[in-house]
Design a protein around this motif. Structure first.
Motif, PDB file in Angstrom:
ATOM      1  N   UNK A   1       0.789  -1.241  -0.086  1.00 57.43           N
ATOM      2  CA  UNK A   1      -0.094  -0.046   0.052  1.00 57.43           C
ATOM      3  C   UNK A   1       0.806   1.138   0.123  1.00 57.43           C
ATOM      4  N   UNK A   2       0.591   2.226  -0.829  1.00 62.74           N
ATOM      5  CA  UNK A   2       1.084   3.615  -0.825  1.00 62.74           C
ATOM      6  C   UNK A   2       0.243   4.518  -0.690  1.00 62.74           C
ATOM      7  N   UNK A   3       0.903   5.974  -0.373  1.00 64.39           N
ATOM      8  CA  UNK A   3       0.264   7.114  -0.309  1.00 64.39           C
ATOM      9  C   UNK A   3      -0.541   7.476  -1.503  1.00 64.39           C
ATOM     10  N   UNK A   4      -1.419   8.586  -1.450  1.00 63.33           N
ATOM     11  CA  UNK A   4      -2.018   9.186  -2.534  1.00 63.33           C
ATOM     12  C   UNK A   4      -0.883   9.497  -3.537  1.00 63.33           C
ATOM     13  N   UNK A   5      -0.195  10.502  -3.192  1.00 66.30           N
ATOM     14  CA  UNK A   5       0.931  10.921  -4.058  1.00 66.30           C
ATOM     15  C   UNK A   5       1.745  10.094  -4.600  1.00 66.30           C
ATOM     16  N   UNK A   6       2.125   8.947  -3.972  1.00 64.80           N
ATOM     17  CA  UNK A   6       2.997   8.094  -4.639  1.00 64.80           C
ATOM     18  C   UNK A   6       2.076   7.174  -5.537  1.00 64.80           C
ATOM     19  N   UNK A   7       0.762   6.704  -5.213  1.00 65.83           N
ATOM     20  CA  UNK A   7      -0.062   5.949  -6.297  1.00 65.83           C
ATOM     21  C   UNK A   7      -0.433   6.766  -7.306  1.00 65.83           C
ATOM     22  N   UNK A   8      -0.670   8.213  -7.352  1.00 67.92           N
ATOM     23  CA  UNK A   8      -1.064   9.139  -8.343  1.00 67.92           C
ATOM     24  C   UNK A   8       0.338   9.141  -9.205  1.00 67.92           C
ATOM     25  N   UNK A   9       1.547   9.112  -8.689  1.00 67.37           N
ATOM     26  CA  UNK A   9       2.881   9.310  -9.387  1.00 67.37           C
ATOM     27  C   UNK A   9       2.832   8.269 -10.602  1.00 67.37           C
ATOM     28  N   UNK A  10       2.591   7.009  -9.872  1.00 68.58           N
ATOM     29  CA  UNK A  10       2.562   5.733 -10.525  1.00 68.58           C
ATOM     30  C   UNK A  10       1.618   5.822 -11.994  1.00 68.58           C
ATOM     31  N   UNK A  11       0.435   6.059 -11.486  1.00 73.46           N
ATOM     32  CA  UNK A  11      -0.773   5.817 -12.285  1.00 73.46           C
ATOM     33  C   UNK A  11      -0.882   7.099 -13.572  1.00 73.46           C
ATOM     34  N   UNK A  12      -0.585   8.366 -12.861  1.00 70.04           N
ATOM     35  CA  UNK A  12      -0.715   9.363 -13.781  1.00 70.04           C
ATOM     36  C   UNK A  12       0.582   9.370 -14.710  1.00 70.04           C
TER      37      UNK A  12
ATOM     38  N   UNK B   1      -6.730  12.596  -3.717  1.00 69.72           N
ATOM     39  CA  UNK B   1      -6.186  11.973  -4.819  1.00 69.72           C
ATOM     40  C   UNK B   1      -6.167  13.098  -6.227  1.00 69.72           C
ATOM     41  N   UNK B   2      -7.464  13.718  -6.263  1.00 69.20           N
ATOM     42  CA  UNK B   2      -7.652  14.503  -7.332  1.00 69.20           C
ATOM     43  C   UNK B   2      -6.540  15.850  -7.449  1.00 69.20           C
ATOM     44  N   UNK B   3      -6.533  16.322  -6.103  1.00 75.10           N
ATOM     45  CA  UNK B   3      -5.580  17.389  -5.965  1.00 75.10           C
ATOM     46  C   UNK B   3      -4.251  16.813  -5.925  1.00 75.10           C
ATOM     47  N   UNK B   4      -3.594  15.712  -5.842  1.00 78.04           N
ATOM     48  CA  UNK B   4      -2.352  15.244  -6.182  1.00 78.04           C
ATOM     49  C   UNK B   4      -2.322  15.015  -7.544  1.00 78.04           C
ATOM     50  N   UNK B   5      -3.337  14.682  -8.312  1.00 80.44           N
ATOM     51  CA  UNK B   5      -3.295  14.456  -9.603  1.00 80.44           C
ATOM     52  C   UNK B   5      -3.318  15.694 -10.524  1.00 80.44           C
ATOM     53  N   UNK B   6      -3.950  16.781  -9.984  1.00 82.32           N
ATOM     54  CA  UNK B   6      -3.683  18.020 -10.625  1.00 82.32           C
ATOM     55  C   UNK B   6      -2.289  18.470 -10.395  1.00 82.32           C
TER      56      UNK B   6
END
Length: 331
Positions: free
Chosen positions: A229-240, A273-278
């Motif tokens: 399991x990873x944080x929001x920022x880490x997960x978004x970085x991989x996926x985005x 998650x949205x904030x981190x993706x933006x």
């Protein structure tokens, strides 16, 4: 473990679901059997839109039937495609002399059904164009897009296509716009807890207490991305990062971002998650010009989310801003 859901008879889940939906959205839709029909269809003088898919993913897809989106959704049983005959009946009902756009998410049962419907429509001399959404990057490269699953990216496409139809565009024009949008988007999912089937309580899998799986499909299909399991920022970085490369997006581009909860993900998490993706995209010089955040296409109580990104141009942005009203969506 005993399943805890407020249900009655497992054999009538979809029927009861649609009865309740008809009562809740009586100003927007009519329900005839397993057809969810927009009240605006009776006065439609344009290209019309039909789609299909199993129940169990609420609010999709029936929640997006209404003014400025889907005209008829044909609902199958839980996680199952409807019959070709029922979809053909919907196509006949939808046809207002301008042709029908049949929008299909790329899943085996839905595709088999849609292909049969296209043959039935051809024999009946009904003009139908089919557009398939197949944007899940986790199970095939872009050059093998026919093998990609259709995920939540279909939902904004419904509105883009319906807005084009509202402008009086021809069936070919509407289908081409829908196809262009389908080609300009990509989706990847992550799950941290699997769903259970509401009819029998069987789990789609076990991700344990500490793992997540990037790429898991809507029905528990493996994605090959199991990891701690990873944080929001880490997960978004991989996926985005994976989506940006797939589309591809470049500095100066404009895009749409969807955070689609899978059924058991909190709004707190989705907004973070949205904030981190933006922020991730802005750091690449990519501008986010529109979004959807919330439970859009769910898998019962699966915890996780789908990240959908689409490259936008001026036409897409204009069509998106066309008014629309459904039970689960309004502009």
């Amino acid at each position: 473990m005993k399943m805890k859901k407020f249900l009655n008879d497992p054999n009538t889940l979809t029927d009861e679901l649609l009865q309740g939906y008809a009562l809740a959205a009586s100003d927007l839709i009519d329900v005839e059997g397993h057809l969810v029909i927009s009240k605006t269809l009776k006065d439609a003088d344009r290209v019309t839109i039909v789609t299909l898919g199993g129940s169990g993913h609420e609010p999709a897809q029936a929640g997006f039937v209404g003014d400025g989106m889907i005209d008829i959704q044909v609902v199958g049983d839980v996680f199952a495609a409807p019959s070709p005959q029922s979809v053909f009946e919907a196509v006949k009902m939808a046809d207002k002399g301008h042709g029908v756009l049949l929008l299909v998410l790329n899943h085996a049962g839905d595709m088999l059904c849609a292909n049969m419907v296209m043959k039935m429509a051809e024999r009946a001399a009904i003009t139908v164009r089919k557009v398939i959404t197949q944007e899940d990057i986790s199970n095939a490269p872009r050059e093998n897009a026919a093998d990609r699953r259709g995920l939540a990216g279909a939902i904004p496409l419904y509105h883009i296509a319906a807005a084009a139809a509202k402008e009086g565009k021809t069936l070919d024009e509407v289908a081409d716009i829908a196809q262009k949008y389908a080609d300009a988007m990509a989706t990847i999912s992550v799950a941290v807890r699997c769903a259970t089937h509401p009819a029998n309580g069987e789990s789609f899998g076990d991700l344990g207490d500490d793992d997540m799986e990037i790429g898991m499909g809507q029905h528990g299909e493996g994605g090959g991305g199991r990891q701690p399991m990873k944080s929001s920022q880490e997960t978004i970085a991989i996926m985005a990062n994976a989506l940006v490369k797939d589309i591809p997006l470049q500095k100066g581009d404009k895009c749409f971002v969807m955070i689609n909860g899978s059924g058991a993900t909190t709004l707190m998490e989705m907004f973070i998650l949205y904030k981190d993706c933006v922020e991730y995209l802005e750091n690449l010089g990519i501008e986010v010009v529109a979004n959807m955040v919330g439970e859009i296409l769910t898998v019962q109580e699966q915890a996780g989310f789908q990240l959908n990104i689409a490259k936008w141009d001026e036409e897409t942005e204009r069509l998106w801003n066309t008014p629309a009203r459904t039970f689960a969506f309004s502009k």
